[in-house]
Design a protein around this motif. Structure first.
Motif: not given
Ligand code: TXA
Ligand code: MG
Length: 320
Positions: A236, A239, A249, A251, A254, A256, A258, A264, A298
């Protein structure tokens, strides 16, 4: 040089016998192997990887009973750990015998020994009358390969043969340990978790933070690094901080949403750290090949294989 990928153990053995390199599958990552007792063959590993020769190599054997062929002594604690975890993702640093050439150990008086847990490579080792020196089969400093394809992408043209054993089931390198003053010391976090080690030997000591002159060069700060800069933290926060960049990303579980996220990888929707570890390096490669300006990763939970995953991500994030 033409690089052939296949499952031919006899051909692999022939090449290794003649002093050539062969990429081999293990349960952790692919290794770039040579006859550990042949100095000239081992030198080719360093040349092919672009790896500094002060950085010692792991020597792979078929069976933990062979440790005494190459180590002066095997402490009780090592025998105990080997009984629990070998074959498997654990490497033991032991005082070396003279049959191990200096080039393998960076001139040092210890040798790192491991029994890999992969059926093809165990068969290959059974067929050879020497052990195999093998670092991860990637150019020095880059992400380790966990698939024959990854090896081909980076070392294609430089080695004659890749023994294809499919995807590596553990996906991160072995845990490197030694015994000092009757205590187990961990030099590198890896496929055997600290909790698993502690279950077998009680307390262990961590010595994993490297500096310019590490005891164990896997401790070098910048390592396992993608070519795109990587930032590690709370997703969070990252980002928000990098809202103006095109980002990729990485992770745990999860999604996200954006708009600046252009790629991702979710390592384990079911939040299983073993699955996350298995997927980590493939995901990093994928994101590194996206058109992102930054990779945002993350931080993982601080237990089990989460610690080894965070270690690799921290090194990937370290600046050279
Ligand atoms: O899972 C693995 O360990 C893979 C597969 C191919 O077996 N190999 C691997 O090798 O990761 P490499 O070279 O990328 O990492 C070997 C690690 C390095 O951190 C190195 O410094 C450490 O083992 N090491 C090797 N010999 C050592 C020694 N004598 N003393 C301390 N550390 C040593
Ligand atoms: Mg490596």
């Amino acid at each position: 040089m033409q690089t052939i990928t296949g499952t031919d153990i006899n051909k692999s053995a022939e090449l290794l016998n003649s002093g050539s390199l062969v990429a081999i599958p293990t349960e952790t990552v692919y290794g770039l192997a040579a006859n550990a007792l042949n100095q000239d063959a081992v030198l080719k590993i360093f040349e092919t990887k672009g790896r500094p020769t002060f950085n010692p190599l792991i020597v792979h054997v078929h069976d933990a009973n062979e440790f005494l062929k190459y180590a002066v002594e095997v402490p009780e604690l090592v025998t105990k750990l080997a009984q629990s975890f070998s074959p498997g993702p654990i490497t033991f640093v032991l005082p070396k015998k003279n049959n191990i050439p200096d080039i393998v150990t960076g001139g040092g008086d210890t040798v790192a020994l491991r029994v890999p847990d992969h059926p093809l490579t165990l068969k290959l080792l059974a067929q050879l009358d020497f052990p195999l020196a093998a670092p991860s089969a990637n150019p020095f400093g880059y992400i380790s390969p966990v698939d024959a394809r990854h090896v081909k992408d980076q070392l294609g043209g430089k080695i004659p043969y890749i023994l294809d054993g499919g995807q590596c089931m553990i996906g991160i390198e072995s845990t490197v340990v030694t015994v000092l003053s009757g205590k187990v010391v961990v030099y590198r976090l890896g496929g055997v978790s600290l909790e698993d080690l502690k279950d077998v030997v009680g307390d262990v000591e961590l010595r994993i933070h490297g500096d310019a002159n590490p005891v164990s060069p896997g401790q070098l700060k910048s390592h396992y690094a993608p070519t795109i800069p990587l930032k590690l933290g709370r997703m969070k926060d990252l980002l928000i901080e990098f809202a103006s960049k095109k980002v990729a990303c990485l992770t745990f579980s999860q999604n996200y949403f954006e708009e600046n996220i252009i790629a991702e990888s979710i390592l384990s929707p079911g939040r299983d750290l073993h699955i996350a570890a298995r997927n980590l390096f493939t995901a990093l490669r994928k994101l590194d090949n996206s058109n992102a300006e930054l990779i945002l990763a993350e931080r993982f939970p601080e237990y089990g294989l989460g610690l080894a995953i965070n270690d690799r991500l921290e090194r990937a994030a370290a600046e050279n």
